[in-house]
Design a protein around this motif. Structure first.
Motif: not given
Length: 314
Positions: A244-251
């Protein structure tokens, strides 16, 4: 199981907005699957010990999973947070995370998992509002429409008046507000730090915080078998947080949160297999409305990304 820094820490250099959105959606869907499995394990653990104890052990084992990375490859990045005195936002994020986890773990010990998951989909509404007010993100009309459609799906699932509202439902509301605050802080922290750093500091801070309320309940020492399952639970939810943290760092968070709706079908399938819990026909109608809103958002965001890529000079 070990957490690979190379797979989660190194952000791919994706220049096209559509690629970032699609990769972020993939990580968000992965987190939804992992959280669906993890929440089923939380429900089981809450039958043998108090939910506040489960919160403590969940964070303890999450920290233990991350420590090998934090003491080796991740040590410079973790030291940088302390050296630059950037611990304050991590403390506030830990507080909101503890509140969200405690309320959620209690709620799913009292309410069927698919129903509780459906109610938790009010989180994107708070995230979208907070992203516009606090982060200055541009939340387009169709994203608001997708969030509202998802909430309509939640109302269809719950059908107010069909069942009495009790303390567990109040805990779900508290969870939604606190979880939205956590997501917004994750978005801010991810602008500076990598996913493993954020998750590591969460474990470092929340574990001692969670121990305090756990000591005031009727403490039950888990058996060795239960400890093994709790360790697995910590690993699954840690990977879910990393995704989830990775997803929020991408968009943008307002673009990513609709994909979290996938937790409902994932959770419903796992809860049916493990506990025999099911939703009725109206529940699945609501789930289809929720899923449709997320798919519509994904289609529009990808189309926008392709248009932006075509409009830029080579």
């Amino acid at each position: 199981m070990t957490v690979s820094a190379s797979s989660m820490d190194a952000a791919p250099r994706l220049r096209r907005p559509s690629n970032r959105l699609l990769l972020g959606a993939g990580f968000m869907l992965l987190s939804a699957l992992l959280f669906g499995i993890g929440n089923t394990a939380v429900r089981w653990a809450s039958t043998v010990m108090d939910p506040l104890e489960v919160v403590f052990f969940r964070n303890l084992f999450s920290l233990l999973w991350m420590l090998p990375w934090a003491l080796t490859a991740g040590a410079p990045a973790c030291r940088a947070v302390l050296a630059e005195r950037r611990l304050g936002p991590y403390v506030t994020r830990a507080l909101t995370s503890l509140c969200a986890m405690s309320a959620w773990f209690y709620a799913i010990s009292q309410i069927p998992l698919p129903t509780a998951t459906a109610v938790s989909f009010a989180i994107p509404l708070f995230v979208a509002a907070g992203a516009a007010v606090l982060l200055g993100e541009r939340v387009r009309l169709r994203r608001w429409a997708a969030v509202c459609a998802g909430l309509i799906g939640v109302i269809i699932v719950l059908r107010p008046g069909a069942a009495p509202i009790n303390l567990a439902f109040l805990a779900l509301v508290i969870h939604c507000v606190a979880a939205a605050g956590t997501v917004l802080q994750m978005r801010l922290l991810s602008r500076k730090d990598s996913s493993p750093v954020i998750v590591t500091f969460l474990g470092l801070l929340v574990t001692p915080m969670a121990l305090v309320p756990a000591l005031f309940v009727c403490w039950t020492w888990p058996s060795l078998g239960t400890l093994g399952w709790l360790a697995l639970l910590g690993g699954i939810l840690t990977l879910g947080q990393l995704a989830m943290t990775k997803a929020l760092s991408l968009a943008e968070s307002s673009a990513m949160m609709p994909y979290d709706y996938a937790r409902l079908p994932f959770t419903a399938i796992v809860a049916w297999i493990v506990f025999g819990q099911t939703m009725d026909l109206w529940g699945w109608v609501g789930a289809l409305v929720i899923a449709g809103s997320a798919l519509y958002t994904m289609h529009c965001d990808a189309a926008d990304g392709r248009k932006m890529a075509r409009s830029k000079p080579n």
